[in-house]
Enzyme design. Sequence first.
Site, PDB file in Angstrom:
ATOM      1  N   LYS A  48       0.812  -1.219   0.000  1.00 38.19           N
ATOM      2  CA  LYS A  48       0.000   0.000   0.000  1.00 38.19           C
ATOM      3  C   LYS A  48       0.848   1.272   0.000  1.00 38.19           C
ATOM      4  O   LYS A  48       0.347   2.352  -0.320  1.00 38.19           O
ATOM      5  CB  LYS A  48      -0.959  -0.010   1.188  1.00 38.19           C
TER       6      LYS A  48
HETATM    7  N1  PMP Z   1      -3.733  -8.098   1.588  1.00 38.27           N
HETATM    8  C1  PMP Z   1      -3.757  -7.158   2.541  1.00 38.27           C
HETATM    9  C2  PMP Z   1      -3.116  -7.472   3.852  1.00 38.27           C
HETATM   10  C3  PMP Z   1      -4.396  -5.931   2.325  1.00 38.27           C
HETATM   11  O1  PMP Z   1      -4.426  -5.000   3.281  1.00 38.27           O
HETATM   12  C4  PMP Z   1      -5.028  -5.713   1.068  1.00 38.27           C
HETATM   13  C5  PMP Z   1      -5.733  -4.411   0.817  1.00 38.27           C
HETATM   14  N2  PMP Z   1      -7.083  -4.405   1.163  1.00 38.27           N
HETATM   15  C6  PMP Z   1      -4.982  -6.723   0.099  1.00 38.27           C
HETATM   16  C7  PMP Z   1      -4.301  -7.898   0.399  1.00 38.27           C
HETATM   17  C8  PMP Z   1      -5.620  -6.592  -1.245  1.00 38.27           C
HETATM   18  O2  PMP Z   1      -4.942  -5.691  -2.090  1.00 38.27           O
HETATM   19  P1  PMP Z   1      -5.765  -4.764  -3.074  1.00 38.27           P
HETATM   20  O3  PMP Z   1      -6.581  -3.829  -2.217  1.00 38.27           O
HETATM   21  O4  PMP Z   1      -4.749  -4.043  -3.890  1.00 38.27           O
HETATM   22  O5  PMP Z   1      -6.660  -5.627  -3.876  1.00 38.27           O
END
Ligand code: PMP
Length: 345
Positions: A48
């Site tokens: 992120k």
């Molecule tokens: N794994 C974790 C630990 C996350 O915090 C997130 C974000 N919600 C994701 C996977 C999924 O990633 P994305 O939001 O880019 O689909």
Amino acid sequence: MIQNTGITNNILELIGNTPLIKLNKITKDSPGNFYVKYEGFNPGHSMKDRIAIHIIEEAEKKGLLKEGSTIIETTSGNTGFSLALVSIIKGYKCILAVNSKASAGKINMLKAMGAKVYVCPANVKADDPRSYYQVAKKLHEETANSIYINQYFNELNIEAHYKTTGPEIWQQTNGEITHLVAASGTGGTISGVARYLKEQNKNIKVLGVDAFGSILKKFHETGEFDQNEIYPYRIEGLGKNLIPTATDFDVIDIFEKVTDEAAAHRARELAITEGLFTGYTSGAVVQAAIQYAEKGMFDKNSKVVLILPDHGSRYMEKIYSDEWMKDQGFFDSQKQAHEVVEYIK
Ligand code: PMP
């Protein structure tokens, strides 16, 4: 000022360029070669960081932010931490509406990074005024000079990964990647990476990871938003109870669902077999890759890249706690806790 010494000017310069690491043991019964893109190496310990810096810098380019402005977001923890990190260096305030599934440790980390945190109930509908979506929206309306990151509905979330994670994986595999396995929450990671990789080679297969209790797999297969698919589950950050526009369903070939129990055990196994101390969704991604392998998705020439979204330190009171695992009933089957701690009295 010291020059040319390899000094990093600030922590934000270290975002991205994470390592791609070969799996040597955990996938040994599956045909193919497996590599993990370990996003826990980012300074904010998750992928992120990439979207936080990209979205904030795009807002700066548009003149939407000035010294002392406020960054507002909904987050399961990781996006919040990354936004707080970027805000510190760039001089912004950071307000976060967090889902109550987030661990106490994650909330303390956000506080440690100077963010103001609102904890909202997890199991209410997205349009409920108590949901973290609605709370964040209201805070944005009420706070002057604020921007709402809105990661679920922000095209820049996809773009961040299209511009960084995708090209990194392409280069690190010498263009030889055959399959991508990635979790989908907002969908930004899988969509951005998949879009870039498929532009380089349309034959690359993109295999999504979803949770039981989430709408994504069924929606992808049928186009139907089936409320019956939605029920509470424990994995944080994976799957959804709404359809985010930050997910480009067209670049995802197929979804596989994993259980809370299998994903938790797989994350623990990843630590003790490969030395990779990762988060709950990383366990889910490895579990899904093994399920895909069992279904005959790969052959011995396959070069499979798994994106591991974050670091394990955020899950000490959850999957890395034997007590928590016991409370969930996750040791009820054959798998037992490895009791390696001895207390000398
Ligand atoms: N794994 C974790 C630990 C996350 O915090 C997130 C974000 N919600 C994701 C996977 C999924 O990633 P994305 O939001 O880019 O689909």
